[in-house]
Structures are given as C-alpha cells and as structure tokens.
Design a protein around this motif. Structure first.
Motif, PDB file in Angstrom:
ATOM      1  N   THR A 526       0.856  -1.186   0.000  1.00 47.72           N
ATOM      2  CA  THR A 526       0.000   0.000   0.000  1.00 47.72           C
ATOM      3  C   THR A 526       0.898   1.244   0.000  1.00 47.72           C
ATOM      4  OG1 THR A 526      -0.098   0.021   2.419  1.00 47.72           O
ATOM      5  CG2 THR A 526      -1.824  -1.206   1.257  1.00 47.72           C
ATOM      6  N   ASN A 527       0.250   2.392  -0.186  1.00 49.68           N
ATOM      7  CA  ASN A 527       0.980   3.677  -0.165  1.00 49.68           C
ATOM      8  C   ASN A 527       2.196   3.639  -1.095  1.00 49.68           C
ATOM      9  OD1 ASN A 527      -0.817   4.624   1.863  1.00 49.68           O
ATOM     10  ND2 ASN A 527       0.436   3.611   3.425  1.00 49.68           N
ATOM     11  N   ILE A 528       2.013   3.126  -2.290  1.00 47.70           N
ATOM     12  CA  ILE A 528       3.115   2.979  -3.240  1.00 47.70           C
ATOM     13  C   ILE A 528       3.475   4.349  -3.817  1.00 47.70           C
ATOM     14  CG2 ILE A 528       3.846   1.910  -5.406  1.00 47.70           C
ATOM     15  CD1 ILE A 528       1.878  -0.352  -4.756  1.00 47.70           C
ATOM     16  N   GLN A 529       4.759   4.646  -3.838  1.00 45.37           N
ATOM     17  CA  GLN A 529       5.250   5.897  -4.404  1.00 45.37           C
ATOM     18  C   GLN A 529       6.357   5.578  -5.408  1.00 45.37           C
ATOM     19  OE1 GLN A 529       6.162   8.946  -1.445  1.00 45.37           O
ATOM     20  NE2 GLN A 529       4.897   7.855   0.047  1.00 45.37           N
ATOM     21  N   ILE A 530       6.175   6.046  -6.643  1.00 45.28           N
ATOM     22  CA  ILE A 530       7.166   5.879  -7.693  1.00 45.28           C
ATOM     23  C   ILE A 530       7.879   7.207  -7.869  1.00 45.28           C
ATOM     24  CG2 ILE A 530       7.562   5.210 -10.089  1.00 45.28           C
ATOM     25  CD1 ILE A 530       4.873   3.748 -10.000  1.00 45.28           C
ATOM     26  N   GLY A 531       9.210   7.173  -7.807  1.00 47.28           N
ATOM     27  CA  GLY A 531       9.988   8.417  -7.798  1.00 47.28           C
ATOM     28  C   GLY A 531      10.233   9.008  -9.164  1.00 47.28           C
ATOM     29  N   TRP A 532       9.168   9.134  -9.964  1.00 44.30           N
ATOM     30  CA  TRP A 532       9.328   9.822 -11.247  1.00 44.30           C
ATOM     31  C   TRP A 532       9.769  11.266 -10.991  1.00 44.30           C
ATOM     32  CZ3 TRP A 532       9.340   6.501 -15.024  1.00 44.30           C
ATOM     33  CH2 TRP A 532       8.447   5.428 -15.071  1.00 44.30           C
ATOM     34  N   PRO A 533      10.579  11.870 -11.880  1.00 43.18           N
ATOM     35  CA  PRO A 533      10.948  13.284 -11.705  1.00 43.18           C
ATOM     36  C   PRO A 533       9.712  14.179 -11.654  1.00 43.18           C
ATOM     37  CG  PRO A 533      12.298  12.237 -13.407  1.00 43.18           C
ATOM     38  CD  PRO A 533      11.216  11.249 -13.049  1.00 43.18           C
TER      39      PRO A 533
END
Length: 709
Positions: A526-533
């Motif tokens: 859960t609470n997934i964050q992808i570090g796209w610019p």
C-alpha cells in the motif's frame, strides 16, 4: 299450453333500439389481428432467412436473401518482452450480384492502443486518417453516397468496436487492417496475452426510447445504418450499436468466422513452458524467438485466445524499466513485482458473494460460476461471515444477514448454490446495491465478490454505483465464460479498489478461486510511491494497492531518459524501498502509444468519478487521441478510395455481420437484427387483438346471459 306472443306492431317502445354495430368492431379487430399475425410470420420468416455468422444479409427487390460473406480474420502479433504489436486483418468478400455495405461489431483488448487502419482493394492500399468521430462519419456518408469505397472504424466501448465497409462491388474482396499496441500481463509467475474474438449478447435494461428521444437521433452523422437487435433505452441509448446479430457455431461443419493466428514471441528470457489455455498451439523454437500458431491452422471465433508462458525459476523477473525517445520526448514503462510480505493471520471479514444467474449464463458458464462459488465458500475461515445474493430479473438472498462460515452453515449454502438455475434478464444494479447495504460493519474487512459474465450494456450505471459515497467495501470480480466482458470486470474491480480473475474453464476454478481468496486476505503493498521526476507526467497518477502476486505497472512521459527510478511502499510487516535501473527498448513507437492510451483511460475514469465534467473529458481525450493517432470514442479512422466505383443508379444494400455465440453458451442465437422491432411489435399487436376479441366475446356472453334472465 304455450303463452301467446304479442305481435310486434302492437308493442310500444319509448326508446327504440338502434341497429347494432358490433359486427363492425369485430371486423376491425379481426383485420388487425390477421394483419399482425401475418406481419409476425413474415418477420419470423425473415429471421430464419438470416445468414450465418460472417455474412451480410442482403435482400433483393423480390425479397430473396442475397449473401455477402465475411471470409476470415487473420491476426499476426509480435510479443517483444512486455509489449505486443498486433496486425488485425479482416477480409470481406461480397458474394452477391448487388453492391454491398457491411457493419461488423467486434471486441479487442480494452487497453489496446489502436494507432493505424488501412483499406486494401486489390493492389491499392489506402491509409486511414484519424479524425474527430463526427467529421469521420460525415466523410464516410458522403463517400458512400458518391459510390466511393470507404472504411470507417469506431469505438463503442473500451473493448468493443465497429467496422464499416461501403460500396463493395459484386464478387469483390476488400481487406481492412488494424494495427494496435498492447502489453502482456504478469501475475503469479506467468506472462499472459489475451485476445477476445466474440462477445456474449448484452442485456439492455431500461425503457425503450422513441427515435426522436435517442440523444444522437437528430444528428445524421451518428445514425449510419444502425443494425443491432436491441432498441435504444433510457439506460442504454446506444443499444443498437453494441448488439450485433449472433449465430450458433454448430450450424456448419467448419468455422463460420474462421481465425488464423501467427505469434512471434521474443520473451527475452529462457522459458519453462508455453501453452494456449483454450486452443491447442503449434510451437516452433528458433535461436532468437518462438513461433506460435493454431495447431489446426484456423479456429472458430467463439472464445478468447489466451496464451501463457512461464520463465524458468532462475529467470523470474522482479522489475523492468523500458524507455523510448521520440520527438524530443522520453516515454517510460515500469513493471515490477513488490517483495512478498509474510502473510499474517488474516483479519476477520464480512464477504458478500453476488452471483449472476441470468440467461446469458446458461450452459457451461453457470456450471463454472456455481463451482467457483462453492469452492470459495469451502475456503472461508470460521471467523469469516458471508451471505449470497443470486440475481437475474430479481435478486434472492441466501440469508437476511451475513452469517458465520462454520461447518454447519457451509453445506447448507453450497446446497442452495447447487439449486440455482440460469434464466431471465441481468438486473445487476439492485443486486449490487443490496450487497453494499449489507456491509456496514466498519470494524471488519468489507468485501464483495461479484461472479458474472458482465453481459450488460449499462456499464456506466454500475460504475457510478461502485464509486458512490459510502460504498467502501472492496470489490473483487470473477469473469465467467468463453467471452466475458473483460472491460467491465477489470474496470469494476479497479474502481472498487479490488482485483479480478477470469475463468474460462471448469479446470481453472480451484486454482483461480484459491488465488482470488489469497488476494482477499493479503494486500501486499500500500501507499506505493514511484519516484518519477517532478517534470514527469505519469499514469496512473496514483498507483493502486497491490494484491498477492500482482504486478505494478506505470507509464510516464519525461523530458529526458532517467538512469534510476526509486520505488517504495508499505507491506503488511514493514516499509520497503528499491531502486530500478533504466533500460532502452527497440519498440519504435510502442511505449509512447501505450502512455497515451493510459492517459486516456485515466481521463475517462476521472469523468466516471465526477472529477472532470463530460465536456472537459471529451476535449482532453480528443487532444491526446489526435496527437498520437489513437482510436477513442471521440475519434475514428476513415479511409476513402477517391475514385467512384458504384454507379449512382445501382442500389446499395446494407447489413450486419454476425458474431459467433461463445463456446459452451446455451443461449439462443440472436438472428433478427433487422426485424426485431417489427416482429416484437407484431406479436404484441396480435396479442392485443386476441385479447380484445376475448373481452368482446366475454362481454357478449354476459350480455346474452343477462338478456336471457
């Protein structure tokens, strides 16, 4: 001794009787009844004359049936890693002596980015242009009237499309090729590519609309030879566009709508197995790739084509990031499997099973559905509580409330399920509303498992219900049958923050239900964050929660390539994070098209949830589609041969091409696309006439009895 009669001339009647006109009413009703019956017989005879699937049905001036055959479909696909590029070729041949126009409604994958259409006449190839839908239809109608050969491709639903071909000369062949990009799915250690080939006839709820009440009825560009078997209703105003005629696959010895398949599989890893779930495949291995085709060369288009391949254990991928640069823009695609968290003791849950027992589920579908539900009940934990809702025209509850899944109640519930029979309509909305109404205990997990083939035309109403305020239960869908409405199954699960499974055979029931229940008990991340610019435009904008053995997929547009991408989230037992290295891909325009398609999907979803109004959605989708040459419900592909072919004085006959009923379906084929309204109206007129005759007879009998007394 008999009483004497009074002579008539001596009787005085102050209110003399008028001469009865009952005979006139009887005559009128008799004429109406006979006419309605004859019309009904003509309509039914017309239905029986409908040709088999893959054929136009044309009628000459003398009323004789003239056939124009849809010869075949050829599919060539190249699977390169996670990306699939497909050429979908439809061959049309007019076997009649009259100029023909044909309409063919067919399914394709819901996430496919259709980026090219081409019409071929002999050696001449005409590339289709992407236009706003209304403009494309105007051009098509003008070309058709002018006798020019033309092809028009439109989208009706995310997974349902219409192909129109005008001015096919007698005994001439025309080929239409669609090119689309899609991605393979990955779950539970298996890659999978699915191609739908037919559809289950959809239930059309609501009140029928008069022609002038249909939203697009006053726009001639939107009423091009609509030939569905259903009339427009207040709930499904485009019903006639999504209800093509259907036919039985058992009407001939060979395939009626034959499909040929050629797949080049470049997996990029060593494989342990390749298989077709519902078709036998011929597999040839070369040093660089695998060549796949049907073992029987061609197959009937009566069920989904599903191909799975499994990498050897040492090569099971955990993450992949592909990038492609085009027109000074970089497009990226991420696929990764988050680390599997240790399964804790599952929380007690309340679960509502909703099972579809409508007529479209007849045959093998209801067998699969009941087997799936019985298996799910068997696997419930003692602390779980459950209830069952079965629906068709109406819905019935197993119990008036959720009950504990103990050893005493499970056999009773399974016996109740075994007694269910499939028949009637598909009124999903009341059943789903009842399921949400029963799940109000916030201290327990609240879940709904919806088992259906999804054969409805009012998907939008169900999506509104799922996203309504207070409907917080997670929704999991189980698609049943040879040709389920995958668009509805996937989108309903997505909007309901759940997951989905598709079951096309009873052999899959135990494995798929076991996997589904693992998802019910186990949210992996859960609470997934992808570090796209910060400069990236990513879709989906907010990644959803992931369930057991599911893959995370994301697309982004970037100003330049990236070397590393950080990803993090929460597991059941701890926080996790990782970094993925970038890579490049040789797929020329694939990732850019897929990014655009997923942006359109997100915009459409924002319209469904009310985040954007309809006009804003339309304008934004139209801009993306025209820039990336993609087919959407607001755009269409149009190809026109500029030289006139049909003499203006020669008549043009139009008709639909039938789909083949899904394999295992016990539904009756729908064969009356052009005569449905007439036959139905005639039937009811005849019934009304007979009823009036009966009422008059009864009234006359009572009057006679009264006079006699």
């Amino acid at each position: 001794m008999y009483p004497k009669r009074i002579p008539k001339h001596l009787i005085f009647d102050p209110q003399p009787r008028r001469k009865s006109r009952a005979w006139l009413w009887w005559l009128v009703i008799l004429i109406v009844t006979i006419a309605a019956t004859l019309l009904s017989l003509v309509a039914r005879a017309d239905e029986s004359a409908m040709v088999q699937a893959g054929q136009f049905r044309l009628t000459s001036a003398s009323g004789q049936a003239i056939h124009a055959v849809h010869l075949a479909t050829e599919v060539s696909a190249i699977i390169n890693g996670l990306v699939v590029t497909t050429e979908y070729v439809q061959h049309f041949r007019n076997a009649s002596d009259i100029w023909a126009e044909g309409t063919y409604v067919f399914p394709l994958p819901m996430t496919a980015a259709i980026q090219q259409m081409e019409m071929q006449i002999g050696e001449r190839r005409i590339s289709g242009e992407i236009k706003e839908r209304k403009a494309a239809q105007v051009l098509y109608n003008q070309a058709k009237s002018a006798g020019q050969r033309a092809a028009l491709t439109m989208q009706q639903r995310d997974n349902l499309f219409t192909q129109k071909v005008a001015n096919i000369a007698p005994h001439q062949s025309i080929k239409v090729t669609l090119t689309f990009i899609d991605r393979v799915s990955y779950q539970d250690g298996l890659f999978e590519w699915r191609l739908p080939t037919t559809l289950t006839p959809r239930y059309i709820p609501g009140v029928s609309l008069l022609p002038q009440e249909v939203p697009h009825s006053n726009d001639p560009t939107l009423t091009t030879n609509q030939s569905g078997w259903a009339m427009a209703t207040d709930q499904v105003p485009d019903a006639e566009l999504i209800t093509p005629p259907m036919t039985d696959s058992n009407l001939s010895d060979g395939p009626q709508n034959p499909l040929q398949l050629s797949v080049t599989l470049q997996a990029g890893m060593e494989l342990a197995a390749i298989k077709g779930l519902y078709h036998e495949l011929a597999v040839q291995q070369t040093p660089q790739h695998y060549e796949l085709s049907f073992a029987r060369k061609q197959e009937e288009m009566n069920r989904d084509v599903v191909i799975q391949w499994q990498p050897v254990a040492a090569n099971v991928p955990r993450a992949a990031l592909f990038q492609q640069t085009q027109d000074n823009e970089t497009y990226a695609m991420l696929m990764m499997i988050p680390p599997t968290a240790q399964v804790k003791q599952p929380l007690a849950k309340d679960i509502l099973f909703v099972i579809d027992i409508s007529g479209s589920m007849q045959g093998k579908s209801i067998i699969q559905a009941k087997a799936s539900l019985a298996e799910a009940i068997e696997q419930l934990a003692p602390d779980d509580r459950f209830n069952i809702i079965a629906f068709n025209d109406e819905f019935n509850l197993f119990n008036d409330r959720v009950v504990a899944a103990n050893s005493d109640i499970k056999p009773v519930a399974q016996h109740w399920v075994a007694s269910l029979q499939a028949d009637g309509g598909t009124e999903m909305y009341p059943a789903m509303q009842a399921a949400y109404d029963q799940l109000r205990a916030t201290e327990r997990l609240q879940q709904i498992v919806f088992i259906t083939d999804g054969a409805i035309g009012n998907e939008a109403a169900l999506f509104d219900l799922i996203t309504a305020t207070g409907h917080d239960a997670r929704l999991f869908t189980v698609g049943i049958g040879s040709a389920p409405n995958a668009f509805f199954m996937r989108k309903a699960a997505q909007l309901g923050r759940g997951s989905f499974e598709l079951i096309g055979s009873t052999n899959e029931v135990q494995q798929r239900i076991t996997r589904l229940l693992a998802k019910l008990n186990h949210v992996v991340a859960t609470n997934i964050q992808i570090g796209w610019p910060l400069t990236a435009e990513a879709y989906p904008a907010k990644p959803a929660d992931l369930f057991y053995n599911e893959a995370l997929v994301s697309f982004a547009k970037l100003p330049q390539p990236i070397e590393q991408l950080p990803v993090q989230g929460d597991k059941a037992d701890k926080h996790w994070q990782t970094t993925i290295n970038g890579a490049s891909t040789t797929a020329a325009t694939a990732i850019g098209s897929l990014w655009a398609r997923h942006k359109i999907i997100e915009l459409e979803d924002q319209g469904r949830t009310g985040s954007l109004d309809k006009d804003t959605v339309r304008n934004l989708v139209l801009g993306v589609a025209l820039e990336h040459r993609l087919l959407t419900r607001y755009t269409a592909f149009i190809a026109i041969d500029s030289s006139p072919a049909r003499p203006i004085k020669s008549p043009l006959r139009s008709q639909s091409i039938a789909n083949v009923m899904p394999a295992g379906s016990a539904q009756q084929a729908v064969m009356f696309a052009q005569t449905a309204s007439t036959a139905t109206l005639s039937f009811w007129l005849g019934l009304l006439g007979c009823s009036l005759l009966g009422v008059l007879s009864l009234h006359k009998g009572k009057a006679g009895a009264s006079a006699g007394s």
